[in-house]
Design a protein around this motif. Sequence first.
Motif, PDB file in Angstrom:
ATOM      1  N   LEU A 213       3.180  93.332 -61.493  1.00  0.00           N
ATOM      2  CA  LEU A 213       2.801  92.329 -62.475  1.00  0.00           C
ATOM      3  C   LEU A 213       3.562  92.549 -63.783  1.00  0.00           C
ATOM      4  CD1 LEU A 213       0.771  90.023 -62.366  1.00  0.00           C
ATOM      5  CD2 LEU A 213      -0.881  91.502 -63.499  1.00  0.00           C
TER       6      LEU A 213
ATOM      7  N   THR B 145       0.325  89.024 -53.992  1.00  0.00           N
ATOM      8  CA  THR B 145      -0.745  88.804 -54.965  1.00  0.00           C
ATOM      9  C   THR B 145      -1.766  89.942 -54.952  1.00  0.00           C
ATOM     10  OG1 THR B 145      -0.442  86.458 -54.545  1.00  0.00           O
ATOM     11  CG2 THR B 145      -2.405  87.089 -55.772  1.00  0.00           C
TER      12      THR B 145
ATOM     13  N   LYS C 224       2.156  82.769 -66.948  1.00  0.00           N
ATOM     14  CA  LYS C 224       1.081  83.181 -66.047  1.00  0.00           C
ATOM     15  C   LYS C 224       1.184  82.455 -64.709  1.00  0.00           C
ATOM     16  CE  LYS C 224      -3.191  84.874 -68.008  1.00  0.00           C
ATOM     17  NZ  LYS C 224      -4.158  84.502 -69.003  1.00  0.00           N
ATOM     18  N   GLU C 225       1.351  81.138 -64.806  1.00  0.00           N
ATOM     19  CA  GLU C 225       1.435  80.332 -63.597  1.00  0.00           C
ATOM     20  C   GLU C 225       2.619  80.726 -62.726  1.00  0.00           C
ATOM     21  OE1 GLU C 225       1.466  76.169 -64.689  1.00  0.00           O
ATOM     22  OE2 GLU C 225      -0.396  76.514 -65.823  1.00  0.00           O
TER      23      GLU C 225
ATOM     24  N   SER D 239       0.734  80.259 -70.783  1.00  0.00           N
ATOM     25  CA  SER D 239       0.154  79.845 -69.510  1.00  0.00           C
ATOM     26  C   SER D 239       1.255  79.551 -68.493  1.00  0.00           C
ATOM     27  CB  SER D 239      -0.711  78.605 -69.719  1.00  0.00           C
ATOM     28  OG  SER D 239       0.087  77.560 -70.219  1.00  0.00           O
TER      29      SER D 239
ATOM     30  N   VAL E 237       4.259  83.536 -62.656  1.00  0.00           N
ATOM     31  CA  VAL E 237       4.077  84.875 -62.084  1.00  0.00           C
ATOM     32  C   VAL E 237       3.151  84.792 -60.875  1.00  0.00           C
ATOM     33  CG1 VAL E 237       3.058  87.144 -62.499  1.00  0.00           C
ATOM     34  CG2 VAL E 237       4.594  86.149 -64.199  1.00  0.00           C
ATOM     35  N   ALA E 238       2.030  84.072 -61.054  1.00  0.00           N
ATOM     36  CA  ALA E 238       1.077  83.938 -59.950  1.00  0.00           C
ATOM     37  C   ALA E 238       1.746  83.243 -58.768  1.00  0.00           C
ATOM     38  CB  ALA E 238      -0.136  83.146 -60.417  1.00  0.00           C
TER      39      ALA E 238
ATOM     40  N   LYS F  86       6.571  81.719 -71.461  1.00  0.00           N
ATOM     41  CA  LYS F  86       5.509  82.189 -72.359  1.00  0.00           C
ATOM     42  C   LYS F  86       4.152  81.669 -71.913  1.00  0.00           C
ATOM     43  CE  LYS F  86       8.025  82.449 -76.739  1.00  0.00           C
ATOM     44  NZ  LYS F  86       9.178  81.585 -76.418  1.00  0.00           N
TER      45      LYS F  86
ATOM     46  N   ARG G 231       6.124  89.990 -65.545  1.00  0.00           N
ATOM     47  CA  ARG G 231       5.905  89.506 -66.905  1.00  0.00           C
ATOM     48  C   ARG G 231       7.109  89.818 -67.782  1.00  0.00           C
ATOM     49  NH1 ARG G 231       0.165  91.568 -67.609  1.00  0.00           N
ATOM     50  NH2 ARG G 231      -1.055  89.997 -66.520  1.00  0.00           N
TER      51      ARG G 231
ATOM     52  N   ARG H 237       9.453  87.016 -69.445  1.00  0.00           N
ATOM     53  CA  ARG H 237       9.718  86.899 -70.880  1.00  0.00           C
ATOM     54  C   ARG H 237      11.212  86.859 -71.153  1.00  0.00           C
ATOM     55  NH1 ARG H 237       5.671  88.249 -74.490  1.00  0.00           N
ATOM     56  NH2 ARG H 237       7.235  87.772 -76.074  1.00  0.00           N
TER      57      ARG H 237
END
Lengths: 310, 413
Positions: A92, A123, A110-111, A107, A113-114, A105, A96, A100
Amino acid sequence: MLEVMDVTKTFKERTAVSRVNMYIEKGEIVGLLGPNGAGKSTTISMISSLIAPTEGEIYAGGFSVKKNRTTIRRMIGVVPQEIALFQDLTALENLRFFGRAYKLKGSELKERVAHVLDVVGLTERAGEFVKTYSGGMKRRLNIAVALLHEPELLIMDEPTVGIDPQSRSYILETVRELNRTKNMTIIYTSHYMEEVEYLCDRIYIMDHGEIIAAGTKHELKAMLMEEDSIVVTLNQSADQLAEALKARDDITRVHVSGHEAVIAAKKDAPVLETVIQLTRKNGVELKSVEVRSPSLEDVFLHLTGRTLRQ
Amino acid sequence: MLGMMLVKEVKQLLRERSELLTLLLMPVILITILGSALQGMTSPGAAGAGQLEAAVVIEEPLDVSLAQFQDLLEAEGMPPEMQETLLEEAAAVSVPEMFTEMLQSLEEDGVLEVSIIDDAADVPDDAAGVWEFDEGYRVDTWQQMFLQDEVPEPVIVRVDSQLGIIEGITGAFFEELNWQKEAAYLAMQEETPVPEAVQTEVETRQLDNRSVITSFDYYTAGMAVMFVLYTATFLASTAHTERRTYVFQRLLTSNVPLWLYVAGKGGAGVLLALVQLTVIFSFSSLVFGVSFQSLGLTAVIALGLALTVGSLAMLLTAVNYRLRNEQATALFASAGVTILAFLGGSFFNVSQLSETMAFIGRMLPNGAAMQSLLAVMGGAGAELIYPMFVSVFAFCILCIVAAMLVFPRKEDV
Ligand SMILES: Nc1ncnc2c1ncn2[C@@H]1O[C@H](COP(=O)(O)OP(=O)(O)OP(=O)(O)O)[C@@H](O)[C@H]1O
Ligand SMILES: [Mg+2]
């Protein structure tokens, strides 16, 4: 999508890549096949703007790699041959960090990465340190990082090297999915014939820094349409048999490795009979015989007189 | 992105057990060992003292004292010719004058710089030693010498005890003086019998707001300035790993500019060094009662050191990339740091060896930072740490420029 024009790369004295030409359409999966040291990684480094060609030009999406480095880099995702990850960070944290770096950046980061974790099926294990991952998991994460910014062109340098068949087929499926669902253009480098044969629409075969053949798999195999391919296994070294076979006109090539001999013969030549006669005469026992349709391996053998992993 | 790079370095370091041991545990252990082992010895002394400034405060002019003494003799009912001989005698054995004379001969030898003043308020701030002779001191000593009165109040010597030399001078002088007085007394004995022994006492006090440098203080400064350097080698070696494992190439393909990568190493150096210094200083302060006197000045010195570490990390990173291996960094970590630490005075006060050594120590950023730390621990003000910034900035600029020159151009990585 990608044009590689007459590209040459010379390191000091050694020419790693020599006058390579490639042309790739949007949405294609193109294989780059070749033995160790053929110049595959060097070609990929030039396409991804990490090293500059000694000669020649490369264009991606209409931009010159030399002049529009930043644009090109945003457009492509590179899966390096090595595991280019921070071993001391978790999956993770790695994602991240590189997210970056790609200027993602909040959300959106986040999306993404998920999403890529889901794509490579990590996951569940995302919170674990990379150094505790198995080889296959590292390879998958290595791919995931390259997908973060949704590249138009994905360049994969031997993404399946050194992992078990299960992880391998998982990765192959992933690549297919990406191509199918996102219309992602993919360059897939490997020295595994089966992978390239399974995935790719078109294939470039490299050896000693040069492209020695290019085309769809059917086109490449058509080069061998005039031949039959027979594999025989003996109870002892096949050298003697090979010598005897090579003397015959209807046999084009014999390639020996240990007890095994791969025989290429003119279409409809009575090869089987010949082999049986010869073994009987020499008092050698015939363990198995297999007649097969030509593979890319045979194409490579035909072109270079060597097997890919020799 | 820079912030992200810093966070990443910190995380990586926290997960590298062996590195953490080197960076945090080693200095703490060495402070404990060296500090305890050398506890009894005289303070190792401030590094690179150079020429000392000293002041003698004589509150009363000689003729005033003589006049007072004459009044006293008069009151005792001494015959005038006897008074005259005694006064002549007294002027010749006036302690403040004899002492000043001795200091002036030391000044000629280049050991000290002495100023003689008549008011304690005028003592220069940076004086390393101050001798105060109070009003009435002369008369007291004369009374004792010639009239066998009470022993005078002790002479007050205010000493910056980082400098053993001041105490040495004081001790030597007053021992000699007592001996001389004894001799003078024996010489006079034939004429006037005087039964009591003569003595002059010295009361040593610390200079205002200056405190003693303990061996724990000394090695806290010494080990801190030494071990921060390993933070730079740690970062350079992660940089090498990042190139070797193609993480660096991956950063380039994600459009992270080269300068940002190198700046990230520098920034991480500053940050990690600050954390490291905070840990070491807190430990010394909590466990050994090391007092930094001024937190503000200590923080300023720590920042200077941290900048040194940051720029060094950038230079070592650049060298690793240029040479495509980390041998230079390994060499620096094994030999370089030790040599710098030695010259900077981390192990013992090498500046006492020679003026050249003292100069070299002052020029090195670690040596300069160490001297500044000791000065601040001794209660010095801001002006004592300014010189450190000359060497720190010179070093930083040198490193950064060298890093820019050495770092390979894009095509070679
Ligand atoms: N930086 C370099 N300096 C000098 N020679 C190099 C450099 N990079 C590659 N080469 C040489 O160029 C040739 C091609 O190397 P390259 O890595 O492109 O092969 P490859 O096809 O990717 O092989 P593999 O399947 O083993 O990954 C090799 O002979 C290699 O030694
Ligand atoms: Mg390669």
